[in-house]
Design a protein around this motif. Structure first.
Motif, PDB file in Angstrom:
ATOM      1  N   LEU A 107      -1.124   7.265   3.317  1.00  0.00           N
ATOM      2  CA  LEU A 107      -0.628   7.669   2.071  1.00  0.00           C
ATOM      3  C   LEU A 107      -0.720   9.119   1.694  1.00  0.00           C
ATOM      4  N   PRO A 108       0.521   9.390   1.075  1.00  0.00           N
ATOM      5  CA  PRO A 108       0.752  10.911   0.897  1.00  0.00           C
ATOM      6  C   PRO A 108      -0.498  11.307  -0.019  1.00  0.00           C
ATOM      7  N   VAL A 109      -0.620  12.734   0.262  1.00  0.00           N
ATOM      8  CA  VAL A 109      -1.784  13.162  -0.185  1.00  0.00           C
ATOM      9  C   VAL A 109      -1.627  13.185  -1.703  1.00  0.00           C
ATOM     10  N   PRO A 110      -0.553  13.427  -2.588  1.00  0.00           N
ATOM     11  CA  PRO A 110      -0.489  13.417  -3.903  1.00  0.00           C
ATOM     12  C   PRO A 110      -1.025  12.246  -4.346  1.00  0.00           C
ATOM     13  N   VAL A 111      -0.622  11.034  -3.701  1.00  0.00           N
ATOM     14  CA  VAL A 111      -0.974   9.707  -4.087  1.00  0.00           C
ATOM     15  C   VAL A 111      -2.604   9.485  -3.988  1.00  0.00           C
TER      16      VAL A 111
END
Length: 648
Positions: free
Chosen positions: A56-60
């Motif tokens: 999962l992307p870091v911001p998410v």
């Protein structure tokens, strides 16, 4: 040298890993506030579905972390505690599937997931938590077996074979674990204490505010279980005395903090006398209860001047208390001037209509305090109603209850009654605790639930002393409109409800058995372990000796089981090795580097044995050449015996 890339998880192995992690997280979620547990469960499902070969992307992930931290703060506040730490652990595990790609990631997730059921034991030690923890451990072991086979490129064994392998691991460690639990010397007092919970469980406290009691009274969970030895008190005598409230500020009642520093007032006792045992459920507080009136304080508790019991330690786990009680016939000593002032204390300027009515009653009754008490009870009986649906109290809460609403529950009745008595010049106080209790027909004990929380009054009458008066009980039955039984559902209505009640009693009986067998097993019970064999008390040296003996036996069992190794799993190899031990007794043992065929031929040269040559050839074909195993081979190996020198 660069590290080799980790092997990616197969879809089936990934599902096994996620399912095992969810099963490990479940017992912890069941002990957290429902809304908070729901948030974590939703995040865990979303994370598992949204992640896969890609992380999962870091911001998410950052947004999910911030959202769960906000949920923890919303439900538990900023105060640290056991439940706060467990909630943070659950939040971390809910996000762990976001980085599940390789075999190493799967092992990492399972290792962290096993912390969850152990953390759940900090909040609850019941049989449900234990059962779910055992299932989680079994699922984790099965999944770790699959990971090991996937890493080695071996095909997965049938489920039956996997369960056999897990059973072998349990057989290795369980005897030593049981020996440690039952026999390892326990300390009567722990070396350290666990932190308090950020949100304590409902329980009796040192204050009483009607708006705070509905949470306690709406909880049908057991508060205590009571076993009587001998006489059982009648229902009207089952008042479980807790904190006694003397200070009133116009809205809130509070206990005298100095009561524990003074000895109990001397009394003469009336018959009968009751002896009983209380299993007190955790509350994270120190208030205990006892039948009116306890004879003395048990070890680990203090008996206050007002005969209320208080534990010296926080009741953060199940505790057991052996008590004796008998009703008071008369208080021997009169109230001192200071005690009378405390029992008549009222805040100035509050409840003027109540004060005026009390003065009128005093003028009518003269010095007859008992007549004033009777008049108040008759007023309740003829006019007042019982209901949980009440308006929020205003400044003059007693005036509003007595003259306007004339309906409420036990806190309204007891508080208003005591204020009325004090205005009439009669020393009075509020007593909180529990009333009643339901007998469990399967165990013969009584269950007192949190919804049985009750408040009543005590008044001081000349020549008698403190006398219990329960104005709530004076309400006429036809004016009891809204009860907790109505809101929670009574088991005495339909047949289906009755069956649910019966099932609940069976469940409580099993829970009590678990408490008796496991949770209440302390240092005192450990020292009495051999009492059925005539040993009253085990000394520490004796206990250590017994533990060493059983631990040594358990370690010997582990060594023997491990030594069997592959032979335990392969009946063909086990039969071949037994055959070799038979020949070793005739000085014909096989050398470590000698093949089966060479060994059989050497034996044949020294002692002609064609049957051994045939068995060795069949063994080699079945073991190493991939030939189909003939079931008769294992039987023939077991039956064969060394020849006596003649051709067999």
């Amino acid at each position: 040298m660069a590290d080799l890339p980790a092997s990616l998880l197969a879809p089936a192995t990934r599902r096994w890993t996620l399912a095992s992690g969810a099963l490990a997280l479940l017992p912890l979620l069941l002990q957290l506030p429902p809304l908070l547990a729901g948030v974590f469960a939703v995040v865990a499902v979303i994370t598992a579905l949204a992640s896969g070969p890609r992380v999962l992307p870091v911001p998410v992930r950052v947004l999910l972390v911030l959202g769960m931290l906000a949920a923890v703060y919303w439900q538990l506040g900023a105060r640290p505690g056991r439940d706060t730490g467990c909630a943070l652990l659950a939040a971390m595990l809910a996000l762990k599937p976001s980085e599940l790609r390789s075999l190493r990631d799967a092992r990492s997730l399972l290792g962290f997931a096993l912390f969850a059921p152990f953390a759940a034991f900090l909040l609850d030690q019941g049989p449900l938590t234990m059962g779910l923890a055992v299932l989680a451990a079994l699922a984790t072991l099965l999944t770790l077996q699959r990971l090991a086979r996937a890493e080695g490129g071996a095909p997965n064994a049938p489920l039956r074979g996997q369960l056999r392998g897990v059973g072998r691991l349990l057989a290795l460690g369980l005897p030593l674990a049981l020996a440690a639990f039952w026999l390892f010397p326990r300390l009567s007092e722990p070396l350290w204490g666990l932190p308090e919970r950020a949100v304590g469980k409902p329980g009796l406290s040192d204050s009483m505010d009607p708006s705070e009691w509905l949470d306690l009274m709406a909880d049908d969970a057991p508060a205590l279980r009571v076993t009587f030895f001998g006489a059982v008190p009648a229902p009207e005598q089952r008042y479980w005395r807790g904190p006694v409230m003397t200070h009133f500020d116009g809205r809130r009642w509070e206990r005298d903090p100095y009561s524990d520093r003074r000895p109990p007032a001397p009394v003469t006792r009336a018959a009968p006398q009751w002896e009983y045992q209380i299993d007190y459920e955790p509350t994270d507080r120190r208030q205990l209860v006892a039948l009116d009136l306890p004879l003395h304080a048990p070890a680990g508790a203090m008996l206050g001047a007002d005969y209320s019991l208080r534990s010296t330690q926080s009741l953060s786990s199940l505790t057991r208390w052996r008590l004796q009680s008998a009703p008071a016939a008369r208080y021997i000593e009169p109230l001192t001037t200071f005690q009378r002032q405390v029992a008549l204390q009222l805040p100035p300027g509050f409840n003027p209509r109540t004060a005026a009515l009390a003065r009128q009653w005093r003028q009518d009754a003269g010095d007859n305090d008992a007549a004033i008490v009777s008049r108040a009870l008759e007023w309740v009986r003829s006019t007042f109603a019982y209901t949980l649906s009440t308006e929020a109290p205003g400044r003059d809460s007693v005036d509003e209850f007595l003259f306007d609403q004339q309906a409420g529950y036990c806190q309204h009745f007891s508080s208003s009654f005591v204020v009325l008595m004090r205005n009439a010049g009669i020393p009075a106080r509020v007593v909180t605790g529990f009333a009643g209790g339901q007998r469990n027909p399967y165990g013969g004990y009584f269950v007192v639930r949190r919804m049985d929380a009750h408040a009543w009054a005590e008044v001081w009458l000349p020549q008698r002393g403190w006398v219990r008066v329960d104005p709530t009980a004076a309400v006429a039955p036809e004016r009891i409109y809204d009860t907790l039984e109505d809101r929670l559902g009574s088991g005495a209505g339909t047949t289906l409800e009755g069956r649910w009640l019966q099932l609940g009693q069976v469940g409580d009986f099993l829970r009590r058995g678990w408490n008796d067998l496991v949770l209440s097993f302390d240092a005192n019970r450990q020292q009495q372990l051999l009492r059925p064999l005539g040993v009253d008390k085990l000394e520490p040296a004796q206990l250590i000796g017994i533990f060493i003996a059983f631990a040594g036996a358990a370690l010997g069992w582990m060594a023997w089981l491990l030594a069997r190794g592959e032979r335990e799993r392969d009946p063909l190899l086990r039969a071949w090795h037994r055959l070799g031990r038979r020949y070793a007794r005739h000085d014909l043992a096989r050398e470590p580097a000698e093949t089966a065929t060479d060994w059989a031929q050497r034996v044949h040269r020294q002692r002609p044995d064609p049957a051994l040559i045939s068995l060795s050839q069949r063994f080699v074909q079945a073991r190493y050449a991939g030939a189909k195993l003939d079931p008769s081979l294992v039987r023939d190996l077991h039956r064969h015996r060394p020849s006596t020198g003649a051709t067999s």
